[in-house]
Design a protein around this motif. Structure first.
Motif, PDB file in Angstrom:
ATOM      1  N   UNK A  38       0.905  -1.135  -0.125  1.00  0.00           N
ATOM      2  CA  UNK A  38       0.091  -0.184  -0.035  1.00  0.00           C
ATOM      3  C   UNK A  38       0.838   1.239  -0.184  1.00  0.00           C
ATOM      4  N   UNK A  39       0.485   2.096  -0.969  1.00  0.00           N
ATOM      5  CA  UNK A  39       1.258   3.614  -0.944  1.00  0.00           C
ATOM      6  C   UNK A  39       0.356   4.635  -0.330  1.00  0.00           C
ATOM      7  N   UNK A  40       0.966   5.268   0.778  1.00  0.00           N
ATOM      8  CA  UNK A  40       0.332   6.551   1.374  1.00  0.00           C
ATOM      9  C   UNK A  40       0.820   7.711   0.625  1.00  0.00           C
ATOM     10  N   UNK A  41      -0.050   8.269  -0.045  1.00  0.00           N
ATOM     11  CA  UNK A  41       0.463   9.526  -0.928  1.00  0.00           C
ATOM     12  C   UNK A  41      -0.359  10.746  -0.968  1.00  0.00           C
ATOM     13  N   UNK A  42      -0.411  11.881  -0.064  1.00  0.00           N
ATOM     14  CA  UNK A  42       1.016  11.892   0.897  1.00  0.00           C
ATOM     15  C   UNK A  42       0.812  11.682   2.141  1.00  0.00           C
ATOM     16  N   UNK A  43       2.023  11.019   2.848  1.00  0.00           N
ATOM     17  CA  UNK A  43       1.885  10.539   3.965  1.00  0.00           C
ATOM     18  C   UNK A  43       1.813  11.362   5.168  1.00  0.00           C
ATOM     19  N   UNK A  44       2.546  12.621   4.838  1.00  0.00           N
ATOM     20  CA  UNK A  44       2.697  13.554   5.944  1.00  0.00           C
ATOM     21  C   UNK A  44       3.291  13.161   7.084  1.00  0.00           C
ATOM     22  N   UNK A  45       2.689  13.195   8.381  1.00  0.00           N
ATOM     23  CA  UNK A  45       3.044  12.635   9.671  1.00  0.00           C
ATOM     24  C   UNK A  45       2.260  11.537  10.131  1.00  0.00           C
TER      25      UNK A  45
END
Ligand SMILES: C[S@@+](CC[C@H](N)C(=O)[O-])C[C@H]1O[C@@H](n2cnc3c(N)ncnc32)[C@H](O)[C@@H]1O
Length: 231
Positions: A38-45
């Motif tokens: 899984x890709x979190x985009x944008x992940x930020x914090x």
């Protein structure tokens, strides 16, 4: 990363810290959705990547802010948490509190999530990739699912329709199964039906399928849908 190498200042986007539980609710995620890559985009914090990996997922987060060294980013996060908490408390009537209970619960939830993110980034830095849409440094179809929260639509005041189309096509390129985007309102909570319709039209023209569907979450009042792109 082009244009950002060595910089500690990547602009004035809020670097927020949502949790795995929030991601589950925002994106209607099932346990099966968390089995793959899984890709979190944008992940930020966000602590999504840390928490998903600890339960067996192979998650990666990407965000231009990861060019920032850990200590500097953690200092920025402390300030941004305070800013976000003060805003939510002062504007409590703009939000639905069923998920967090009250502003104090929201503050605790986000602080815990930011702390988990910061620890994980120091221990597992390879999970946090510095890059910016609309160009991701990943091969075609290298993730099962791509999740995108609180960048597209949220910042529709500064990211135009062409950017949204390019960003969605790029996230679809690196995904085998699909892309989910939440919310479909801007920072002020304004619905973006014309932008949603434009994107559905452009993505359909590019051979993708896109539709708006309900989710069981809505901290910003009225933000009860996500956009799902199938590849
Ligand atoms: C409001 S935060 C959302 C973070 C996370 N998804 C969450 O919900 O907690 C928005 C993030 O978008 C990132 N960002 C800004 N421009 C970007 C771009 N062109 N590509 C990818 N991320 C970007 C910012 O650095 C910031 O961390």
């Amino acid at each position: 990363m082009t244009g950002l190498a060595g910089s500690d200042d990547i602009g004035d986007y809020l670097v927020s810290a949502r949790s795995l539980d929030e991601y589950r609710a925002m994106f209607a995620l099932t346990d099966d959705d968390l089995l793959g890559r899984v890709l979190d985009c944008p992940g930020g914090a966000s602590s999504f990547t840390a928490a998903a990996c600890s339960r067996g997922a192979r998650a990666v987060a990407v965000d231009p802010v990861y060019i920032t060294r850990p200590r500097r980013l953690e200092e920025r996060l402390t300030a941004e948490l305070e800013r976000g908490q003060a805003w939510a408390a002062a504007n409590a009537d703009r939000y639905a509190w069923d998920f967090f209970g009250d502003p104090a619960g929201h503050a605790r939830h986000r602080a815990d999530s930011a702390a988990l993110f910061a620890r994980d980034r120091r221990v597992q830095p390879e999970r946090y990739v510095a890059a910016a849409l609309p160009a991701l440094p990943f091969a075609d179809r290298s993730f099962d699912l791509v999740l995108s929260s609180h960048l597209l639509f949220t910042y529709a005041d500064r990211l135009d329709a062409a950017f949204h189309v390019a960003a969605l096509r790029e996230m679809a390129r690196v995904s085998r199964a699909g892309v989910r985007i939440y919310p479909l309102v801007d920072q002020a909570g304004r619905a973006q039906p014309r932008l949603v319709a434009h994107l559905v039209d452009r993505l359909t023209g590019a051979g993708l399928q896109a539709h708006e569907g309900p989710v069981g979450y809505g901290f910003q009042r009225g933000a009860r849908t996500m956009l799902e792109v199938s590849v």
